[in-house]
Write a protein that holds these residues in place. Structure first.
Motif, mmCIF file in Angstrom:
data_model
loop_
_atom_site.group_PDB
_atom_site.id
_atom_site.type_symbol
_atom_site.label_atom_id
_atom_site.label_comp_id
_atom_site.label_asym_id
_atom_site.label_seq_id
_atom_site.Cartn_x
_atom_site.Cartn_y
_atom_site.Cartn_z
ATOM 1 N N MET A 1 0.846 -1.164 0.000
ATOM 2 C CA MET A 1 0.000 0.000 0.000
ATOM 3 C C MET A 1 0.898 1.237 0.000
ATOM 4 N N LYS A 2 0.444 2.256 -0.709
ATOM 5 C CA LYS A 2 1.196 3.502 -0.788
ATOM 6 C C LYS A 2 0.436 4.604 -0.048
ATOM 7 N N PHE A 3 1.201 5.452 0.622
ATOM 8 C CA PHE A 3 0.630 6.540 1.397
ATOM 9 C C PHE A 3 1.414 7.815 1.131
ATOM 10 N N LEU A 4 0.699 8.908 0.955
ATOM 11 C CA LEU A 4 1.311 10.229 0.927
ATOM 12 C C LEU A 4 1.309 10.744 2.355
ATOM 13 N N ILE A 5 2.483 11.097 2.855
ATOM 14 C CA ILE A 5 2.603 11.630 4.209
ATOM 15 C C ILE A 5 3.147 13.047 4.114
ATOM 16 N N ILE A 6 2.450 13.971 4.733
ATOM 17 C CA ILE A 6 2.924 15.349 4.847
ATOM 18 C C ILE A 6 3.226 15.592 6.317
ATOM 19 N N ALA A 7 4.433 16.039 6.592
ATOM 20 C CA ALA A 7 4.865 16.302 7.966
ATOM 21 C C ALA A 7 5.100 17.798 8.133
ATOM 22 N N ARG A 8 4.538 18.334 9.208
ATOM 23 C CA ARG A 8 4.714 19.753 9.540
ATOM 24 C C ARG A 8 5.089 19.869 11.010
ATOM 25 N N ASP A 9 5.878 20.897 11.315
ATOM 26 C CA ASP A 9 6.172 21.161 12.718
ATOM 27 C C ASP A 9 4.862 21.487 13.431
ATOM 28 N N ARG A 10 4.723 20.979 14.638
ATOM 29 C CA ARG A 10 3.537 21.306 15.434
ATOM 30 C C ARG A 10 3.576 22.791 15.763
ATOM 31 N N PRO A 11 2.489 23.505 15.472
ATOM 32 C CA PRO A 11 2.518 24.957 15.685
ATOM 33 C C PRO A 11 2.778 25.368 17.133
ATOM 34 N N ASN A 12 2.259 24.634 18.088
ATOM 35 C CA ASN A 12 2.453 24.960 19.503
ATOM 36 C C ASN A 12 3.030 23.777 20.263
ATOM 37 N N GLY A 13 3.708 22.933 19.527
ATOM 38 C CA GLY A 13 4.215 21.722 20.143
ATOM 39 C C GLY A 13 5.536 21.928 20.851
ATOM 40 N N PRO A 14 6.071 20.867 21.401
ATOM 41 C CA PRO A 14 7.360 20.965 22.086
ATOM 42 C C PRO A 14 8.474 21.260 21.085
#
Length: 109
Positions: A1-14
């Motif tokens: 199975m293929k997946f598109l993954i978009i990763a972003r920094d958490r806006p208010n995360g650690p």
């Protein structure tokens, strides 16, 4: 199975304690996934995100893969399942043909 993954920094995360070391760990980890075929491709999305197309045998395997991502605790992920475009086009064509045949059988065309 293929997946598109978009990763972003958490806006208010650690914030990582050593962002430079984390950057190198992510680079090495992504490079290894490209080398072993787990990722088909990986790109940086300007200005502050990344994306890859990942291969996984199941949703559970994808979850395990994502949790192994060195920056997992510092990013949020958007995941989309992918299907081959030609299959989707052909499948849609077959559906349309069935709809036309059904309408003809009902005398509605």
């Amino acid at each position: 199975m293929k997946f598109l993954i978009i990763a972003r920094d958490r806006p208010n995360g650690p914030y990582p304690p050593d962002p430079t070391a984390l950057n190198r760990a992510v680079r090495d980890w992504v490079g290894a996934r490209l080398a072993d075929g787990t990722f088909d491709c990986a790109y940086y999305l300007l200005p502050r995100a990344g994306m890859c197309i990942a291969n996984a045998e199941s949703h559970e395997a994808l979850l395990t893969l994502m949790r192994a991502w060195p920056s997992f605790g510092y990013q949020e992920f958007e995941v989309h399942m992918l299907a081959d475009a030609r299959h989707g086009i052909d499948d849609n064509h077959a559906r349309m043909k069935r709809d036309v045949a059904r309408l003809e059988a009902e005398g509605q065309k």
